[in-house]
Write a protein that holds these residues in place. Structure first.
Motif, PDB file in Angstrom:
ATOM      1  N   LEU A 194       0.832  -1.207   0.000  1.00  0.00           N
ATOM      2  CA  LEU A 194       0.000   0.000   0.000  1.00  0.00           C
ATOM      3  C   LEU A 194       0.865   1.255   0.000  1.00  0.00           C
ATOM      4  CD1 LEU A 194      -2.513  -1.073   2.796  1.00  0.00           C
ATOM      5  CD2 LEU A 194      -3.008  -0.998   0.355  1.00  0.00           C
ATOM      6  N   ALA A 195       2.154   1.078   0.310  1.00  0.00           N
ATOM      7  CA  ALA A 195       3.016   2.236   0.567  1.00  0.00           C
ATOM      8  C   ALA A 195       3.313   3.049  -0.686  1.00  0.00           C
ATOM      9  CB  ALA A 195       4.326   1.764   1.187  1.00  0.00           C
ATOM     10  N   ASP A 196       3.142   4.374  -0.568  1.00  0.00           N
ATOM     11  CA  ASP A 196       3.683   5.285  -1.578  1.00  0.00           C
ATOM     12  C   ASP A 196       5.109   5.664  -1.202  1.00  0.00           C
ATOM     13  OD1 ASP A 196       1.257   5.718  -3.237  1.00  0.00           O
ATOM     14  OD2 ASP A 196       0.461   6.467  -1.346  1.00  0.00           O
ATOM     15  N   PRO A 227       5.167  -1.538 -10.015  1.00  0.00           N
ATOM     16  CA  PRO A 227       4.538  -0.297  -9.538  1.00  0.00           C
ATOM     17  C   PRO A 227       3.185  -0.099 -10.202  1.00  0.00           C
ATOM     18  CG  PRO A 227       6.540   0.179 -10.814  1.00  0.00           C
ATOM     19  CD  PRO A 227       6.374  -1.297 -10.804  1.00  0.00           C
ATOM     20  N   GLU A 228       2.290   0.535  -9.481  1.00  0.00           N
ATOM     21  CA  GLU A 228       0.932   0.698 -10.004  1.00  0.00           C
ATOM     22  C   GLU A 228       0.879   1.716 -11.135  1.00  0.00           C
ATOM     23  OE1 GLU A 228      -2.087   1.358  -6.886  1.00  0.00           O
ATOM     24  OE2 GLU A 228      -1.361  -0.593  -6.210  1.00  0.00           O
ATOM     25  N   THR A 229       1.841   2.615 -11.158  1.00  0.00           N
ATOM     26  CA  THR A 229       1.870   3.641 -12.185  1.00  0.00           C
ATOM     27  C   THR A 229       3.322   3.933 -12.546  1.00  0.00           C
ATOM     28  OG1 THR A 229       1.708   6.045 -12.447  1.00  0.00           O
ATOM     29  CG2 THR A 229       1.495   5.204 -10.214  1.00  0.00           C
ATOM     30  N   PHE A 233       7.741   5.466  -8.197  1.00  0.00           N
ATOM     31  CA  PHE A 233       8.349   4.250  -7.682  1.00  0.00           C
ATOM     32  C   PHE A 233       8.562   4.434  -6.185  1.00  0.00           C
ATOM     33  CE2 PHE A 233      11.500   1.104  -6.780  1.00  0.00           C
ATOM     34  CZ  PHE A 233      11.092   0.046  -7.557  1.00  0.00           C
ATOM     35  N   THR A 234       7.946   3.601  -5.368  1.00  0.00           N
ATOM     36  CA  THR A 234       7.989   3.734  -3.906  1.00  0.00           C
ATOM     37  C   THR A 234       9.423   3.838  -3.369  1.00  0.00           C
ATOM     38  OG1 THR A 234       5.965   2.457  -3.785  1.00  0.00           O
ATOM     39  CG2 THR A 234       7.200   2.704  -1.739  1.00  0.00           C
ATOM     40  N   SER A 264       0.397  14.514 -13.917  1.00  0.00           N
ATOM     41  CA  SER A 264      -0.072  13.376 -14.723  1.00  0.00           C
ATOM     42  C   SER A 264      -1.584  13.208 -14.630  1.00  0.00           C
ATOM     43  CB  SER A 264       0.613  12.098 -14.245  1.00  0.00           C
ATOM     44  OG  SER A 264       0.112  11.736 -12.970  1.00  0.00           O
ATOM     45  N   LYS A 265      -2.239  14.099 -13.927  1.00  0.00           N
ATOM     46  CA  LYS A 265      -3.694  14.037 -13.710  1.00  0.00           C
ATOM     47  C   LYS A 265      -4.110  12.850 -12.834  1.00  0.00           C
ATOM     48  CE  LYS A 265      -4.519  17.006 -17.382  1.00  0.00           C
ATOM     49  NZ  LYS A 265      -4.077  18.359 -16.964  1.00  0.00           N
TER      50      LYS A 265
END
Lengths: 326, 326
Positions: A194-196, A227-229, A233-234, A264-265
């Protein structure tokens, strides 16, 4: 509890004026289980909604002993000194059962709670995590409408509450400490994902060597996760209450994330998605509540559960049976 | 579809006798959406239930390209040759949309599908993952009642299906390959955390060096996660279709896990918990279906969703409004 007026206007004006007494009164309203209070609360929320959303929402988790309070106090004072208006909220569904609550004792954050730019609020009482999280979410909006531009949401990293908090913030920070040896003490499966951002706390003195090792291990681990996006990168940071600069570095990382997600919106997208998901969570919870409040179902659950556990009934047949009572 | 008898007895007898034609017919019954078929299916399941549970249930996931089919065929043939009766099922909610299905083409497992001790069944059709998983779960029970003592449940590691499969098996195996450089291709956040074991496939030839590096990284990563039980620490294995022994090693690990979980009583506990969770998942899905089938709600959802996304309505007010239509 004293009587609370049913007219939403004084609450709305009080919040917008940043009147702390009225903010506290509105929160009492939000936390009340009385139907009349809830109706007023909904009206208040509706009216302040256009003034919400203008903060950076930062979630912070970490197991007990990780130095969470001190970290939040340091970060809070750092931001408040810079002129930010900082609200610190907590999601701790265990606070009622255990008697002790994170943030329950304001003296734990003495400097921050005395700061003119800060507002600290302990975890709302509630029977379910969903209830506690729901209230915290609304309190967050109230703080935003009152002009707080940084909301720190604290949670203790041992239950299910991390998911709830990650689902309401822009940046989810996981605080850790280096363990003896390779392992990190008590980190729950799923929390890392969950970590950003991750920050290894107590990076000072004799601890530094273990911290560096842990940092390397964590970085390698984060590399293994997709990574989700592509935007983010966390990162794995280090900080300490004894060493200058760590808190600042963490905040700069949060800002960097904020700017990149704005560009990036994805910032707005994430918030919209969070709001929609939250609506569906509440719908599901409402459906489950109605289901469990049904007397016939309530009576049948223990017996049917036992039959399923003992493999005398398939889960499908059991579900069908329970639903048939509706 | 041909008419299916409404008397459950012939199905039950056929299954217990291990009659493949009747097993296939029962599965057709399970997969049917006709109310009459579903009623018969429930009766059949009820009657075979006492004969289920006596298998090792092994889930296997991995993204396309990881060599999943070959791995499963090798493992399946290895077990079938040892005298085990092996059923291979699939959970692939994308199979209908994409047209292609994992296990859809039996020729992909030519040797195994020709084996007298093996039974291969492609993913059931279904609109929702819940539906597909529900049917696979029942097919698993049918196979157990028919005397299959190893059930392999395959899923493609790109969607939400891993959680469903992990929730129905005793051991969840994640297949991987070493990526170029440090990163593992396409591993989804959360999947690693479901793993009871990880196997890096294609560990042969020039790949070996990259595999060893990946293995080390994964082992370090798994060290960072708190194991769910002291009984088991998720191991990282290697295997290859070109090198002898890898498949055997994986199976021995599954057996080791099985024995340890039996000894600690966690085996039955896990199954009971899985059954109960599954019942609740089905209840929740049933509630959501009823909710969405409500015409007024159905019509209101798009508008209310938009208002929530645009922050013109709080998620709480929106949920309340939708629930009020019930």
């Amino acid at each position: 509890m004293r009587m609370i007026e049913t007219d939403p206007e004084p609450f709305v004006r009080g919040i917008i004026d940043g009147n702390r007494r009225m903010i506290a009164k509105t929160i009492t309203l939000i936390e009340s289980n009385l139907r009349a209070h809830q109706q007023t609360a909904i009206s208040v929320m509706e009216k302040i909604l256009p003034r919400t959303g203008n903060s950076i929402r930062l979630g912070v988790t970490g197991v007990p002993g990780v130095g969470k309070s001190t970290f939040i106090e340091n970060l809070g004072v750092y931001l408040a000194d810079k002129g930010h208006r900082v609200a610190v909220l907590a999601v701790d569904p265990s606070s009622q059962r255990s008697g002790g609550s994170i943030l329950g004792d304001k003296t734990r954050m003495e400097k921050l709670s005395a700061h003119a730019n800060a507002f600290i609020r302990p975890s709302p009482a509630g029977e379910t995590l969903g209830g506690v999280a729901a209230k915290t979410r609304e309190i967050m909006l109230i703080c935003e409408a009152a002009g707080f531009d940084v909301i720190l949401v604290e949670t203790v990293g041992v239950g299910q509450s991390e998911t709830s908090v990650a689902a309401m913030v822009d940046f989810f920070l996981v605080l850790m400490i280096a363990g003896a040896g390779d392992e990190l003490q008590g980190i729950k499966k799923g929390v890392l994902e969950l970590a950003d951002g991750i920050a290894i706390n107590k990076a000072d003195g004799e601890n530094l060597k273990a911290v560096e090792k842990t940092k390397g291990g964590l970085e390698a681990a984060m590399h293994l996760l997709r990574p989700e996006t592509p935007t983010w990168f966390t990162p794995v940071l280090t900080c300490s209450s004894l060493v200058e600069g760590g808190t600042k570095k963490v905040w700069e990382t949060v800002l960097d994330h904020h700017q990149k997600f704005k560009a990036s919106k994805e910032f707005l997208q994430r918030r919209k998605k969070q709001s929609l998901n939250w609506m569906w969570t509440l719908v599901e919870e409402g459906l489950k509540q109605r289901f469990k409040r049904n007397e016939k179902i309530n009576q049948a659950i223990p017996l049917i559960s036992r039959q399923v556990e003992d493999e005398r009934m398939t889960p499908a047949a059991a579900a069908e049976k329970l639903l048939s009572y509706l």
